[in-house]
Design a protein around this motif. Structure first.
Motif, mmCIF file in Angstrom:
data_model
loop_
_atom_site.group_PDB
_atom_site.id
_atom_site.type_symbol
_atom_site.label_atom_id
_atom_site.label_comp_id
_atom_site.label_asym_id
_atom_site.label_seq_id
_atom_site.Cartn_x
_atom_site.Cartn_y
_atom_site.Cartn_z
ATOM 1 N N GLY A 110 0.808 -1.207 0.000
ATOM 2 C CA GLY A 110 0.000 0.000 0.000
ATOM 3 C C GLY A 110 0.841 1.257 0.000
ATOM 4 O O GLY A 110 2.080 1.202 -0.037
ATOM 5 N N PRO A 111 0.171 2.393 0.040
ATOM 6 C CA PRO A 111 0.859 3.661 -0.160
ATOM 7 C C PRO A 111 1.622 4.171 1.067
ATOM 8 O O PRO A 111 2.297 5.188 0.987
ATOM 9 N N ALA A 112 1.512 3.466 2.209
ATOM 10 C CA ALA A 112 2.113 3.992 3.432
ATOM 11 C C ALA A 112 3.639 4.027 3.358
ATOM 12 O O ALA A 112 4.289 4.826 4.029
ATOM 13 N N ALA A 117 15.413 5.864 -10.723
ATOM 14 C CA ALA A 117 14.270 5.040 -11.143
ATOM 15 C C ALA A 117 13.142 5.134 -10.116
ATOM 16 O O ALA A 117 11.969 5.237 -10.468
ATOM 17 N N ILE A 118 13.520 5.096 -8.834
ATOM 18 C CA ILE A 118 12.517 5.201 -7.774
ATOM 19 C C ILE A 118 11.889 6.595 -7.797
ATOM 20 O O ILE A 118 10.667 6.746 -7.710
ATOM 21 N N ALA A 119 12.736 7.603 -7.963
ATOM 22 C CA ALA A 119 12.239 8.985 -7.934
ATOM 23 C C ALA A 119 11.286 9.261 -9.095
ATOM 24 O O ALA A 119 10.336 10.017 -8.956
ATOM 25 N N ARG A 120 11.547 8.623 -10.223
ATOM 26 C CA ARG A 120 10.745 8.922 -11.409
ATOM 27 C C ARG A 120 9.539 7.992 -11.577
ATOM 28 O O ARG A 120 8.816 8.082 -12.567
ATOM 29 N N ALA A 121 9.334 7.099 -10.627
ATOM 30 C CA ALA A 121 8.230 6.140 -10.746
ATOM 31 C C ALA A 121 6.898 6.863 -10.829
ATOM 32 O O ALA A 121 6.748 7.973 -10.326
ATOM 33 N N SER A 135 4.104 5.988 -9.491
ATOM 34 C CA SER A 135 3.292 5.908 -8.278
ATOM 35 C C SER A 135 4.152 5.384 -7.148
ATOM 36 O O SER A 135 5.241 4.830 -7.371
ATOM 37 N N GLY A 136 3.654 5.506 -5.927
ATOM 38 C CA GLY A 136 4.375 4.979 -4.780
ATOM 39 C C GLY A 136 4.522 3.474 -4.863
ATOM 40 O O GLY A 136 5.567 2.921 -4.528
ATOM 41 N N ALA A 153 7.961 -1.297 -5.929
ATOM 42 C CA ALA A 153 8.248 -2.484 -6.752
ATOM 43 C C ALA A 153 9.630 -2.369 -7.382
ATOM 44 O O ALA A 153 10.393 -3.335 -7.424
ATOM 45 N N LEU A 154 9.964 -1.169 -7.850
ATOM 46 C CA LEU A 154 11.283 -0.967 -8.464
ATOM 47 C C LEU A 154 12.398 -1.145 -7.437
ATOM 48 O O LEU A 154 13.438 -1.739 -7.734
#
Lengths: 380, 464
Positions: B417-419, B441-445, B447-448, B453-454
């Motif tokens: 989830g988004p937490a 990659a994480i910064a440009r995802a 969604s949270g 997942a990345l």
């Protein structure tokens, strides 16, 4: 352009291309399908030269059943999984050409496939593929190209717009994630290679990767459906993966050939009367080592097998300038020596099938190919 | 990688969200020796091996009955019985529950270095649940023979392992009969073949102690197998003579091969149970054993191709201390090879634990855990051979295996989830060690969930 399943169902297969591309009535009833075997299929096990005294020594008990297979000629026996193809051969609708190769002589899958698909002399020599250039040689505006895959493969890429359709489209979100993972792994040599290989395997239409005959038959049916009728596709490519049998070849190759046989059988059944106007080409980027390796498989080789099938094929024959399997006869002491140019074979077959001038068509389709296009492959 | 990240990932089982990396990585590892709990509560709820042996006996009887019924009343009954789960249902349930417990202990542990060592030793002394008799007992084997000795002496762990019913059944020792034993000669007179089984003797020498091609001969294996006769499991046999005092290890004198034995040039004149124990005690401190164990530990903590210098250090310490395991662990903690080598590719088990610990998953239902590890290619306690699972990247880094990890990463991220803020979590898991590629990659995802997942699928996460 990529059509999804919903569009296909809503529009019906015959109307598949109507929304985007306007077609005149087909000027040719002739159809061709190119089935690419990605991963270097083992021609020496598909059409096994069991009549060559060297074969048993090189292959030992890799696939013992082959020794008991009835020979199609004095030299060759067909793999027992290929029952429908065997029936086509008996009906003179299948022609096998043994010991063929593209101009490529190294052993990288990706480079080898690139040469096979572009028709160039060297990897990445050309950007467009020979199937797209074939479309350009056919009556203007009449020939439609289609790839049964999620994206258009190199062989069909080029100036002429072609369609692609993947029967099992992945949901949108993971596809995006997959692309991001590709970027994430781009600089990691280990993960990059593994990931690209995994994607290649998964990207294929239908269940071919796992040798799933039912899924494979569905691919054949789908291709036939999309080639039917006046507005159906005329130049079609089907991708198959999983031929890289370094280990456990007996079971894996059996499953692969069962699936391939199912595709071809379903294609013939699905095309019905149109089969008489169809040429199917099955080819791979290169062959596999003549000798079995230590893990029940074979490694990357050179000379391989090409198969032509369909109602127009002058079949029931095996063409081979057989080089033999003796130590001195092997290419670099390890591979089946290529004695026939795959490009010359394909150029000749395509020219005859579509009634093109071979001298004109060959250099356009296969600028990297050497030698005269082969003749008398297709019934006039 | 910074030392804190090495401690968490290479020595431990991966960082936990919300926890800072250890300020003093060496001290953090050493302190775990004192905090380790060999009998956590997750285990005490499970049936112990005596109960599991009774269940095995009942299952065998039940199966025989069903077969007899099927013969007299027709084949349908068999199908009906299979529909009800079959006689081994209870033991399979016990396996699933034990997988759940093992997973929960690893996910919650604040002594992850020692838990890693438990997993290492359970794999060194592998039993595999593809053998029916082992299904129920595999968990109890780890809980009873490995955990209590992980901070003890190699000799004691070896003895506990070879006496455990799971091992005696898995490697067929329970059925090995001395040809000249009272029962062996009696059987021979009646024209029945009951004799030696060399399986356990061979694997003890080849896998558990000396290592393959380390100088012992076929004759040594056979002699050792003779010495081991009588080491069996009570409560399973039909003959009253072999019933034993109860459902546990016992020495059955009636099947023990009499006489003294000579093994690797040593003579063993003991009679009875002590004979094989004396052999084990000698094997436990043999120089070949020291080298074998040193090589496996170095491979696990340093590199697939273990550095010879580290092997030599561990081997020396093994011989100096007579196989004191914490002394070996201290060598690992002090060795530069473990802190500064290229990272190891995580096995499916290791990657799953790291991903779940990172996202704060404390418990998985046993069936979910067992299914997930099977899907990822490493079913718990099912290596398929007594050699255990491989400890090298070549066995785990495959295209399909990687694809499945990405699929699972996506699923774990969706459930989390988004937490969870992946950008923050990344810093906690890999303090000072995250690559620019993964960070961006994480910064440009989009969604949270995708960012998480990345992170879980990132190159950093795939290795330790």
């Amino acid at each position: 352009m990529l059509l999804d399943r919903r569009q296909l169902i809503a529009a019906g297969a015959a109307a598949l291309f109507a929304p985007r591309i306007a077609f005149a009535r087909a000027a040719t009833e002739r159809r061709m399908v190119f089935i690419i075997q990605r991963g270097a299929a083992d021609g020496l096990a598909t059409l096994a030269p069991t009549g060559d005294p060297g074969y048993a020594a090189l292959r030992g008990d890799l696939i013992p059943e082959l020794a008991d297979q009835p020979k199609l000629s004095g030299l060759f026996a067909l793999h027992p999984a290929m029952t429908q193809v065997g029936a086509m051969f008996a009906a003179r609708e299948a022609l096998f050409v043994q010991a063929v190769a593209s101009p490529y002589r190294d052993r990288s899958h990706f480079d080898g496939q690139n040469v096979l698909e572009t028709g160039g002399a060297l990897p990445y020599d050309r950007k467009d593929g020979w199937m797209n250039r074939l479309l350009a040689l056919l009556p203007a505006g009449n020939a439609r190209g289609l790839a049964i895959s999620a994206t258009v493969p190199t062989a069909l890429r080029g100036a002429i717009e072609v369609a692609s359709y993947a029967p099992s489209a992945l949901p949108a979100a993971p596809e995006d994630l997959q692309q991001r993972i590709s970027q994430l792994y781009a600089a990691d040599p280990q993960l990059h290679g593994l990931w690209e290989e995994a994607l290649q395997t998964r990207a294929m239409a239908g269940g071919l990767a796992k040798g799933d005959a039912k899924g494979a038959a569905a691919v054949g049916q789908l291709a036939a459906q999309l080639m039917s009728g006046a507005t159906g596709a005329r130049v079609v490519m089907v991708e198959t993966n999983g031929w890289d049998t370094h280990a456990g070849q007996k079971g894996r190759l059996g499953a692969q050939l069962t699936a391939l046989d199912a595709v071809l059988g379903a294609l013939k059944t699905g095309l019905g009367a149109a089969w008489a106007d169809t040429l199917v080409v099955v080819a791979t980027e290169f062959g596999r080592t003549a000798r079995a390796n230590g893990t029940g498989g074979t490694d990357h080789g050179t000379g391989s097998l090409a198969m032509l099938m369909g109602g127009t094929v002058a079949g029931g024959r095996i063409l081979s300038d057989w080089p033999g399997l003796g130590e001195a006869a092997l290419y670099q002491g390890r591979d089946l020596k290529p004695t026939t140019s795959l490009d010359a074979l394909l150029a000749g077959a395509l020219a005859e099938h579509f009634a093109l001038d071979p001298e004109h068509a060959a250099p356009r389709l296969f600028p990297g190919g050497e030698g005269k296009p082969l003749a008398d492959l297709v019934r006039a | 990688m910074q030392l804190g990240a090495v401690a968490l990932n290479r020595f431990g089982l991966g960082g936990k969200g919300g926890q800072d990396a250890p300020a003093d990585p060496h001290a953090w590892l050493l302190a775990q020796f004192d905090r380790f709990d060999p009998h956590p509560s997750a285990i005490s709820a499970l049936p112990a091996s005596d109960r599991l042996i009774v269940m095995l006996r009942e299952a065998r009887d039940d199966q025989k009955e069903r077969k007899a019924d099927a013969r007299t009343q027709g084949g349908d009954l068999k199908a009906k019985a299979a529909g009800m789960g079959g006689p081994y249902r209870e033991l399979r349930d016990a396996y699933v529950a034990a997988v759940g417990a093992r997973t929960a202990i690893a996910l919650g542990s604040d002594t992850p270095f020692i838990e890693r060592l438990v997993h290492f030793w359970a794999n060194h002394f592998a039993v595999s649940v593809d053998k029916v008799a082992t299904v129920g007992l595999a968990g109890a084997f780890e809980f009873e023979a490995i955990r209590p000795h992980v901070l003890g002496h190699f000799r004691d762990m070896l003895s506990a392992v070879e006496r455990h019913p799971a091992m005696l059944l898995y490697l067929d020792q329970a059925e090995s009969v001395g040809p000249d034993s009272p029962l062996g000669t009696r059987a021979a007179r009646r024209g029945r073949q009951r004799g030696l089984n060399e399986n356990l003797a061979r694997e003890i020498m080849e896998l558990h102690t000396l290592g393959v091609r380390s100088g012992y001969s076929q004759a040594d294996v056979t002699e050792f197998a003779r010495a081991l006769t009588g080491w069996t499991v009570g409560g399973l046999a039909k003959q009253p003579l072999l019933q034993g005092p109860g459902p546990r290890f016992w020495f059955a004198a009636p099947i023990h091969e009499p006489g003294s034995r000579t093994i690797i040039g040593m003579r063993y004149g003991q009679s009875g149970e002590g004979q094989a124990q004396a052999v084990l005690d000698d094997l436990a401190v043999h120089p070949a054993t020291a080298r074998h164990v040193a090589t496996k530990l170095a491979r696990h903590f340093a590199a697939d191709d273990p550095p010879p210098a580290l092997i030599a250090k561990l081997e020396h310490e093994f011989l100096r201390t007579g196989g004191d395991l914490p002394a070996l662990y201290r060598v690992l903690i002090e060795a530069p090879e473990t802190w500064h080598g290229a990272p190891k590719f995580r096995t499916p088990w290791e990657w799953s634990l790291a991903a779940l610990r990172a996202t704060g998953v404390a418990v998985l239902p046993g069936a979910t855990a067992a299914g997930a590890f099977t899907q990822l290619g490493q079913a718990v306690w099912k290596p398929g051979s007594p050699a255990g699972y491989d400890d090298i990247a070549a066995s785990w880094a495959g295209p399909d295996a990687l694809y499945r990890r990405v699929e699972v990463a996506q699923r774990i991220a969706q459930r989390a989830g988004p937490a969870i803020d992946a950008r923050h979590l990344a810093g906690e898991l890999f303090p000072g060690s995250l690559s620019e590629t993964t960070t961006s990659a994480i910064a440009r995802a989009e969604s949270g969930t995708q960012a998480l997942a990345l992170l879980l699928a990132s190159p950093e996460m795939m290795r330790r």
